[in-house]
Structures are given as structure tokens and as C-alpha cells.
Design a protein around this motif. Structure first.
Motif, PDB file in Angstrom:
ATOM      1  N   LEU A 176       0.834  -1.201   0.000  1.00 39.92           N
ATOM      2  CA  LEU A 176       0.000   0.000   0.000  1.00 39.92           C
ATOM      3  C   LEU A 176       0.867   1.250   0.000  1.00 39.92           C
ATOM      4  N   GLN A 177       0.409   2.279  -0.690  1.00 38.25           N
ATOM      5  CA  GLN A 177       1.132   3.546  -0.761  1.00 38.25           C
ATOM      6  C   GLN A 177       0.206   4.679  -0.332  1.00 38.25           C
ATOM      7  N   GLU A 178       0.769   5.640   0.364  1.00 42.12           N
ATOM      8  CA  GLU A 178      -0.024   6.775   0.832  1.00 42.12           C
ATOM      9  C   GLU A 178      -0.352   7.712  -0.324  1.00 42.12           C
ATOM     10  N   ALA A 179      -1.642   8.138  -0.379  1.00 41.90           N
ATOM     11  CA  ALA A 179      -2.065   9.054  -1.440  1.00 41.90           C
ATOM     12  C   ALA A 179      -2.491  10.407  -0.887  1.00 41.90           C
ATOM     13  N   GLY A 180      -2.525  10.539   0.440  1.00 42.16           N
ATOM     14  CA  GLY A 180      -2.887  11.825   1.032  1.00 42.16           C
ATOM     15  C   GLY A 180      -3.929  11.677   2.113  1.00 42.16           C
ATOM     16  N   VAL A 181      -4.361  12.817   2.658  1.00 45.74           N
ATOM     17  CA  VAL A 181      -5.369  12.874   3.709  1.00 45.74           C
ATOM     18  C   VAL A 181      -6.491  13.774   3.238  1.00 45.74           C
ATOM     19  N   GLU A 182      -7.729  13.323   3.449  1.00 43.43           N
ATOM     20  CA  GLU A 182      -8.891  14.088   3.013  1.00 43.43           C
ATOM     21  C   GLU A 182      -9.972  14.017   4.072  1.00 43.43           C
ATOM     22  N   ASP A 183     -10.316  15.161   4.661  1.00 43.48           N
ATOM     23  CA  ASP A 183     -11.368  15.240   5.686  1.00 43.48           C
ATOM     24  C   ASP A 183     -11.152  14.229   6.812  1.00 43.48           C
ATOM     25  N   GLY A 184      -9.945  14.165   7.324  1.00 43.44           N
ATOM     26  CA  GLY A 184      -9.657  13.272   8.437  1.00 43.44           C
ATOM     27  C   GLY A 184      -9.549  11.816   8.063  1.00 43.44           C
ATOM     28  N   CYS A 185      -9.451  11.525   6.773  1.00 44.51           N
ATOM     29  CA  CYS A 185      -9.360  10.139   6.296  1.00 44.51           C
ATOM     30  C   CYS A 185      -8.039   9.952   5.541  1.00 44.51           C
ATOM     31  N   LEU A 186      -7.249   8.983   5.980  1.00 42.91           N
ATOM     32  CA  LEU A 186      -6.004   8.652   5.284  1.00 42.91           C
ATOM     33  C   LEU A 186      -6.333   7.791   4.067  1.00 42.91           C
ATOM     34  N   ILE A 187      -5.886   8.202   2.901  1.00 44.83           N
ATOM     35  CA  ILE A 187      -6.175   7.489   1.656  1.00 44.83           C
ATOM     36  C   ILE A 187      -4.933   6.726   1.222  1.00 44.83           C
ATOM     37  N   LEU A 188      -5.117   5.430   0.975  1.00 40.35           N
ATOM     38  CA  LEU A 188      -4.019   4.559   0.554  1.00 40.35           C
ATOM     39  C   LEU A 188      -4.346   3.959  -0.805  1.00 40.35           C
ATOM     40  N   LEU A 189      -3.319   3.713  -1.598  1.00 40.84           N
ATOM     41  CA  LEU A 189      -3.481   3.113  -2.913  1.00 40.84           C
ATOM     42  C   LEU A 189      -2.979   1.673  -2.891  1.00 40.84           C
ATOM     43  N   ALA A 190      -3.780   0.761  -3.434  1.00 41.33           N
ATOM     44  CA  ALA A 190      -3.423  -0.654  -3.521  1.00 41.33           C
ATOM     45  C   ALA A 190      -3.055  -0.998  -4.961  1.00 41.33           C
ATOM     46  N   PRO A 191      -2.267  -2.039  -5.164  1.00 39.34           N
ATOM     47  CA  PRO A 191      -1.833  -2.384  -6.523  1.00 39.34           C
ATOM     48  C   PRO A 191      -2.940  -2.964  -7.408  1.00 39.34           C
ATOM     49  N   SER A 192      -4.051  -3.385  -6.814  1.00 40.57           N
ATOM     50  CA  SER A 192      -5.144  -3.942  -7.620  1.00 40.57           C
ATOM     51  C   SER A 192      -6.466  -3.711  -6.907  1.00 40.57           C
ATOM     52  N   ARG A 193      -7.562  -3.874  -7.640  1.00 33.95           N
ATOM     53  CA  ARG A 193      -8.892  -3.704  -7.058  1.00 33.95           C
ATOM     54  C   ARG A 193      -9.173  -4.795  -6.022  1.00 33.95           C
ATOM     55  N   PHE A 194      -8.732  -6.019  -6.324  1.00 34.17           N
ATOM     56  CA  PHE A 194      -8.925  -7.104  -5.365  1.00 34.17           C
ATOM     57  C   PHE A 194      -8.173  -6.826  -4.071  1.00 34.17           C
ATOM     58  N   HIS A 195      -6.930  -6.357  -4.193  1.00 34.81           N
ATOM     59  CA  HIS A 195      -6.114  -6.061  -3.024  1.00 34.81           C
ATOM     60  C   HIS A 195      -6.798  -4.998  -2.160  1.00 34.81           C
ATOM     61  N   ALA A 196      -7.293  -3.941  -2.805  1.00 35.78           N
ATOM     62  CA  ALA A 196      -7.967  -2.866  -2.075  1.00 35.78           C
ATOM     63  C   ALA A 196      -9.218  -3.381  -1.384  1.00 35.78           C
ATOM     64  N   SER A 197      -9.998  -4.200  -2.109  1.00 36.99           N
ATOM     65  CA  SER A 197     -11.245  -4.733  -1.542  1.00 36.99           C
ATOM     66  C   SER A 197     -10.971  -5.638  -0.352  1.00 36.99           C
ATOM     67  N   TYR A 198      -9.933  -6.475  -0.453  1.00 37.42           N
ATOM     68  CA  TYR A 198      -9.630  -7.404   0.640  1.00 37.42           C
ATOM     69  C   TYR A 198      -9.213  -6.640   1.898  1.00 37.42           C
ATOM     70  N   VAL A 199      -8.316  -5.663   1.738  1.00 36.80           N
ATOM     71  CA  VAL A 199      -7.851  -4.899   2.900  1.00 36.80           C
ATOM     72  C   VAL A 199      -9.007  -4.125   3.519  1.00 36.80           C
ATOM     73  N   GLN A 200      -9.831  -3.491   2.671  1.00 39.15           N
ATOM     74  CA  GLN A 200     -10.945  -2.692   3.175  1.00 39.15           C
ATOM     75  C   GLN A 200     -11.967  -3.560   3.900  1.00 39.15           C
ATOM     76  N   THR A 201     -12.167  -4.790   3.419  1.00 42.94           N
ATOM     77  CA  THR A 201     -13.181  -5.661   4.003  1.00 42.94           C
ATOM     78  C   THR A 201     -12.685  -6.389   5.241  1.00 42.94           C
ATOM     79  N   HIS A 202     -11.459  -6.912   5.200  1.00 46.58           N
ATOM     80  CA  HIS A 202     -10.989  -7.808   6.258  1.00 46.58           C
ATOM     81  C   HIS A 202      -9.979  -7.190   7.223  1.00 46.58           C
ATOM     82  N   LEU A 203      -9.295  -6.127   6.813  1.00 49.25           N
ATOM     83  CA  LEU A 203      -8.206  -5.615   7.644  1.00 49.25           C
ATOM     84  C   LEU A 203      -8.358  -4.143   7.998  1.00 49.25           C
ATOM     85  N   ALA A 204      -9.509  -3.553   7.656  1.00 49.52           N
ATOM     86  CA  ALA A 204      -9.684  -2.113   7.863  1.00 49.52           C
ATOM     87  C   ALA A 204      -9.592  -1.735   9.336  1.00 49.52           C
TER      88      ALA A 204
END
Length: 225
Positions: A176-204
């Protein structure tokens, strides 16, 4: 986590655990969240059918229980649905009230960062470690090297996550790579849609907890592809 449903011989203890998690979570949040969770706990303890997973109560009844008007009820119920804790099972019609279910697994996962405030015995009881798989089926995860420290918040969070579980970090958090902060939310970039979905669903929850330990001003983390 896979929540053991609060039914059977140990139902009472499991119900207390769920309510305890809600209480600890609310006490760690601001006054608005505290009030919302208290209102939900009032619905659970007075009207929720644990066995059937049904909460059936009219807006006027809820308003009377909460000592508010029906506009507040509509607003708070909408927020609880948006949070994923309340699930509409049957829309109300003339002469019939709406029926809701409660996503206990989502609720417990969201409250996970506050479990440690209750105690390690609570954490071990609610989310015991999984039994190891047979040796023939074990596929070891390769532990990643420690992250490079550049002084940024995300680098410090990565260091903490790596220290907690190097294999898990290498598989999911490291890329994961940092993409910035927006309204108190840290935004991270994942290498794929599946990777992003898995982290958001299971590891958030784990991710948010690690971030808030280092910067309490951040309220959430969003992972995007």
C-alpha cells in the motif's frame, strides 16, 4: 472474525460480550457517537429478538424510548444503516412497522480497536486464535523486510504493522502507498482492485487502529485501487 451467534447455553455470556464491545467502543469516541451507540443499545436490550435477528419497532415507539422526536429517529436509523450495523429486512407498510436485522459481525469488527480497553481476556474470549491447519496444508507466508523510514506517518504505521505481524504486513500492508489525507481520512493506494477490496473488508479495523495510535486526529482509512 467469525462471530459465534449468541444462542444456546452460552447465549447470555455472548450477549454481554457484544454489549461490552459496544460500550467500550462508544466510550472511546466523541459524544455524538456515544449517544448513537447508547440509543442502539437501548433498542437491542428492549426490543431485539436475538434468536430471529429481528428488531421490529415503530418510529414513534423509538422516539418515546429515546426521548426525541421522529425526525431524530429517522436520522439516527439512517446513520446506523449507512454504518452497516442495521440491515433492513422488511420495509414497513400501512399498519406494519419496518423490521431490521443487526449485522453483529460488522458491528464487532468495527468495535475491535476498543476491545483491548476491556482487557486481554476479553480479546482472547471473543476472537480466539484459529487452530493451526495440518502441516501438509500449510503454505508459509514470506515475511517482508522492515519498511524504509522516511519520517512520514504512513512509514511509521507500516513499521508498527510490520512489528505486529511481518507476514501479514508483507502480504497486504507493505504494497500500500499513501495518497494523502482528506477530511480526516487517510487514503491509501493498492496495486489492484482485489487487493484494495480485501484490505478494506478484512483488515480495515486493524489498519485504522494502527493509524489512530500514531495520529488520533485521523478518523478513518480508505483503500483505493
Amino acid at each position: 472474525m467469525q462471530l459465534v451467534k449468541p444462542v444456546g447455553r452460552e447465549a447470555a455470556a455472548r450477549k454481554y460480550d457484544i454489549l461490552s464491545a459496544l460500550m467500550a467502543y462508544a466510550l472511546s469516541q466523541d459524544k455524538h457517537c456515544q449517544r448513537r451507540v447508547l440509543r442502539l443499545m437501548a433498542l437491542i436490550t428492549t426490543r431485539y429478538n436475538w434468536k430471529r435477528d429481528e428488531l421490529a419497532m415503530g418510529q414513534e415507539e423509538i422516539a418515546r424510548l429515546w426521548s426525541v422526536d421522529t425526525r431524530t429517529v429517522k436520522r439516527e436509523m439512517a446513520r446506523l444503516k449507512g454504518q452497516g450495523w442495521l440491515v433492513l429486512k422488511r420495509q414497513g407498510a400501512r399498519g406494519r412497522v419496518s423490521v431490521y436485522g443487526i449485522d453483529l459481525e460488522k458491528m464487532m469488527e468495527d468495535t475491535r480497536p476498543a476491545w483491548v480497553n476491556i482487557g486481554p481476556d476479553f480479546v482472547a474470549r471473543v476472537d480466539p486464535p484459529a487452530a493451526p491447519a495440518p502441516a501438509d496444508n500449510v503454505v508459509p507466508l514470506r515475511a517482508a523486510a522492515p519498511p524504509v523510514q522516511d519520517g512520514t506517518l504512513w512509514a511509521r504505521v507500516q513499521e508498527r504493522l510490520h512489528g505486529e505481524d511481518a507476514a501479514l504486513y508483507g502480504a497486504w500492508f507493505g504494497p500500500l502507498q499513501e495518497a494523502g489525507v482528506e477530511d480526516g481520512c487517510l487514503i491509501l493506494l493498492a496495486p489492484s482492485r482485489f487487493h484494495a477490496s480485501y484490505v478494506q473488508t478484512h483488515l480495515a479495523a486493524r489498519l485504522v487502529a494502527a493509524v489512530q495510535r500514531l495520529d488520533p486526529s485521523l478518523r478513518d482509512v480508505r483503500v483505493e485501487a
